[in-house]
Design a protein around this motif. Structure first.
Motif, PDB file in Angstrom:
ATOM      1  N   SER A 194       0.834  -1.215   0.000  1.00  0.00           N
ATOM      2  CA  SER A 194       0.000   0.000   0.000  1.00  0.00           C
ATOM      3  C   SER A 194       0.863   1.257   0.000  1.00  0.00           C
ATOM      4  O   SER A 194       0.611   2.194  -0.760  1.00  0.00           O
ATOM      5  CB  SER A 194      -0.928   0.005   1.219  1.00  0.00           C
ATOM      6  OG  SER A 194      -1.740  -1.139   1.229  1.00  0.00           O
ATOM      7  N   GLU A 247      -3.806  -4.586 -11.868  1.00  0.00           N
ATOM      8  CA  GLU A 247      -3.162  -5.765 -11.305  1.00  0.00           C
ATOM      9  C   GLU A 247      -2.671  -6.663 -12.448  1.00  0.00           C
ATOM     10  O   GLU A 247      -3.357  -6.781 -13.464  1.00  0.00           O
ATOM     11  CB  GLU A 247      -4.164  -6.584 -10.497  1.00  0.00           C
ATOM     12  CG  GLU A 247      -4.550  -5.992  -9.171  1.00  0.00           C
ATOM     13  CD  GLU A 247      -5.522  -6.919  -8.449  1.00  0.00           C
ATOM     14  OE1 GLU A 247      -5.068  -7.653  -7.560  1.00  0.00           O
ATOM     15  OE2 GLU A 247      -6.713  -6.917  -8.775  1.00  0.00           O
ATOM     16  N   ASP A 288       0.367  -3.598 -10.126  1.00  0.00           N
ATOM     17  CA  ASP A 288       0.378  -4.271  -8.830  1.00  0.00           C
ATOM     18  C   ASP A 288       0.466  -5.763  -9.131  1.00  0.00           C
ATOM     19  O   ASP A 288      -0.480  -6.356  -9.665  1.00  0.00           O
ATOM     20  CB  ASP A 288      -0.892  -3.939  -8.035  1.00  0.00           C
ATOM     21  CG  ASP A 288      -0.869  -4.555  -6.636  1.00  0.00           C
ATOM     22  OD1 ASP A 288      -0.133  -5.537  -6.423  1.00  0.00           O
ATOM     23  OD2 ASP A 288      -1.601  -4.051  -5.757  1.00  0.00           O
ATOM     24  N   HIS A 338      -0.404 -10.705  -6.785  1.00  0.00           N
ATOM     25  CA  HIS A 338      -0.897 -12.067  -6.993  1.00  0.00           C
ATOM     26  C   HIS A 338      -0.142 -12.814  -8.083  1.00  0.00           C
ATOM     27  O   HIS A 338      -0.485 -13.943  -8.403  1.00  0.00           O
ATOM     28  CB  HIS A 338      -2.396 -12.045  -7.313  1.00  0.00           C
ATOM     29  CG  HIS A 338      -3.214 -11.825  -6.093  1.00  0.00           C
ATOM     30  ND1 HIS A 338      -3.658 -12.849  -5.305  1.00  0.00           N
ATOM     31  CD2 HIS A 338      -3.603 -10.687  -5.484  1.00  0.00           C
ATOM     32  CE1 HIS A 338      -4.311 -12.357  -4.272  1.00  0.00           C
ATOM     33  NE2 HIS A 338      -4.291 -11.045  -4.353  1.00  0.00           N
ATOM     34  N   TYR A 350       4.356 -11.974   0.665  1.00  0.00           N
ATOM     35  CA  TYR A 350       3.822 -12.983   1.600  1.00  0.00           C
ATOM     36  C   TYR A 350       2.915 -14.014   0.952  1.00  0.00           C
ATOM     37  O   TYR A 350       2.461 -14.929   1.611  1.00  0.00           O
ATOM     38  CB  TYR A 350       3.115 -12.330   2.792  1.00  0.00           C
ATOM     39  CG  TYR A 350       2.177 -11.170   2.469  1.00  0.00           C
ATOM     40  CD1 TYR A 350       0.975 -11.368   1.811  1.00  0.00           C
ATOM     41  CD2 TYR A 350       2.512  -9.875   2.871  1.00  0.00           C
ATOM     42  CE1 TYR A 350       0.129 -10.310   1.540  1.00  0.00           C
ATOM     43  CE2 TYR A 350       1.669  -8.805   2.597  1.00  0.00           C
ATOM     44  CZ  TYR A 350       0.476  -9.033   1.932  1.00  0.00           C
ATOM     45  OH  TYR A 350      -0.357  -7.979   1.665  1.00  0.00           O
ATOM     46  N   LYS A 351       2.623 -13.870  -0.351  1.00  0.00           N
ATOM     47  CA  LYS A 351       1.745 -14.852  -1.002  1.00  0.00           C
ATOM     48  C   LYS A 351       2.630 -15.979  -1.560  1.00  0.00           C
ATOM     49  O   LYS A 351       3.177 -16.751  -0.781  1.00  0.00           O
ATOM     50  CB  LYS A 351       0.920 -14.153  -2.087  1.00  0.00           C
ATOM     51  CG  LYS A 351       0.042 -13.026  -1.538  1.00  0.00           C
ATOM     52  CD  LYS A 351      -0.713 -12.354  -2.661  1.00  0.00           C
ATOM     53  CE  LYS A 351      -1.457 -11.113  -2.175  1.00  0.00           C
ATOM     54  NZ  LYS A 351      -2.557 -11.416  -1.247  1.00  0.00           N
TER      55      LYS A 351
END
Ligand SMILES: Cc1ncc(COP(=O)(O)O)c(C=O)c1O
Length: 423
Positions: free
Chosen positions: A99, A179, A208, A211, A233-234
């Motif tokens: 963010s 994204e 972004d 994912h 962290y994914k």
């Protein structure tokens, strides 16, 4: 046949990444963990790296450690960029949160296009990006345009194509943000064609890639990307709240100035003078003291990705999501599920999204009754991922079988209300 468990076992046998699962700490071998697109598993190497850092460096060196910790965001960024982004050194920092990095680069891009008053994103974009843009638009008096890719017929599975985006572009546009992989549907937007299109209109495209990082190949340098952000962290397996990253191509580093002028971007940082004079290069985009513990988590997890290679990881994500789609066709269509992700592997990443009118209850029931962990996204999506390093094909297969049985037997209707506000 995909409906035979043997099928999944044979995919595992032939999987070049099969050795990696044992390098993660897995405390419940019966659990089917299909949410690595939300939070990755814990690498064993991270446990020792953090312990060694604490006792061998923090305890032993105390403040003198900063002499070699101070610039650590840069080599860790280089590692992440090399292992997953297709980025040459000196263009990636591991720092802060997605963010914050998104805010920083969005404002830098807008300020680099003075006089232009329009910024664009899509309705299906992740909430933090939309909310931050809304705040920026209000603060600067800009026009925030939201592309409708959610209402029926507006886009296929939320996917933004150049044809859709082109209609919104004109000489008033300073910034477009998208994204790489849509967080809910799992749709993959094409990096190169969209970046080229936006650049041709004189604007910046801020990607972004939260994912996508660690699940697909992105080749930022080769695809001409200017600016991007993402988390670790994914599929990055670096832990809850681990530091995020930002990418600024060398070509545009001098042109972009982030709004938070912290002391880590000061050229002569320890001169501590009265006037801010920005450091050259990627350090000019860093705000403040990095979390060294967090950086060590990123370092150990992305070293594993580098060793595995992002191309092998992307192949497994593609094959694993294909197996999920085949199982959906065989078992789930007749139980009221719909497929919200593309059947074309080039148009998806590591997760698929299934729609069901009872999606929320099914997700809670899978966790409560079946030891299967997916996640729910409003209004009616169940996300299911294969994280290529810690997940086996048979783990995914078992998870789908349990989901089929839970829904076919209607056992999920007996589920208790969730006790957390997290879905
Ligand atoms: C696409 C995307 N962007 C941004 C974020 C927010 O990240 P953070 O809370 O680390 O700022 C997330 C979190 O899941 C995300 O999926």
């Amino acid at each position: 046949m995909v409906t035979d468990r043997e099928y999944a076992l044979s995919l595992d046998e032939n999987d070049p990444l099969r050795g990696f699962k044992s390098l993660f700490m897995i405390t419940d071998p019966e659990m089917c963990y299909l949410d690595g697109n939300s939070l990755g598993r814990l690498p064993l190497a991270t446990v020792s790296a953090v312990n060694e850092f604490m006792t061998g460096e923090w305890a032993a060196e105390v403040v003198t450690g900063w002499s070699h910790w101070v610039d650590e965001a840069q080599p860790t960024g280089d590692l992440l960029g090399r292992a997953t982004l297709g980025a040459a050194p000196g263009q990636v920092l591991v720092c802060d949160t997605t963010s914050v990095n998104f805010y920083q680069l969005a404002l830098a891009a807008i300020n680099a296009r003075p006089g232009r008053k329009t910024i664009i994103t899509d309705a299906a974009n992740f909430p933090t990006d939309r909310y931050i843009l809304d705040g920026i638009a209000k603060q600067l008096g800009l026009n925030l345009v939201i592309i409708d890719n959610e209402s029926p017929g507006s886009a296929e599975n939320e996917r933004i194509t150049p044809e859709i985006l082109e209609k919104y572009l004109n000489s008033d546009v300073a910034l477009v943000t998208l994204e790489v992989i849509q967080y809910r549907s799992g749709a993959r937007n094409d990096i190169k064609s969209l970046t080229d299109l936006v650049r041709n209109h004189g604007a910046f495209l801020l990607w972004d890639a939260s994912h996508a990082v660690g699940a697909i190949e992105m080749n930022f340098d080769a695809n001409g990307v200017d600016i991007a952000v993402g988390c670790t962290y994914k599929y990055g397996n670096s832990g809850p709240g681990s530091p995020a990253w930002l990418y600024v191509n060398k070509r545009v580093q001098a042109e972009l100035q982030v709004p938070i002028q912290g002391w880590f971007s000061q050229g002569d940082q320890f001169g501590m003078g009265p006037v801010f004079e920005r450091a050259q290069g990627i350090r000019g985009f860093q705000i403040a003291s990095p979390s060294i513990i967090g950086l060590r988590c990123v370092k150990s997890a992305f070293s594993m990705i580098e060793e595995a290679t992002i191309s092998a990881i992307a192949n497994k994500a593609s094959a694993g999501t294909q197996m999920m789609i085949d199982l959906y066709d065989a078992w789930l269509v007749d139980l009221g599920f719909t497929l919200l992700t593309s059947r074309n592997a080039q148009e998806r990443g590591g997760h698929i999204s299934l729609g069901h009118p009872d999606a929320a209850r099914i997700c809670v029931a899978l966790r409560q009754f079946a030891r299967v962990i997916p996640d729910y996204r409003t209004p009616s999506s169940i996300r299911l991922a294969i994280a290529p390093l810690p997940t086996s094909y048979v783990e995914v297969w078992d998870g789908f079988q349990r989901m089929r049985d839970l829904v076919a037997s209607r056992q999920y209707e007996k589920v208790a209300k969730p006790d957390s506000r997290v879905t």
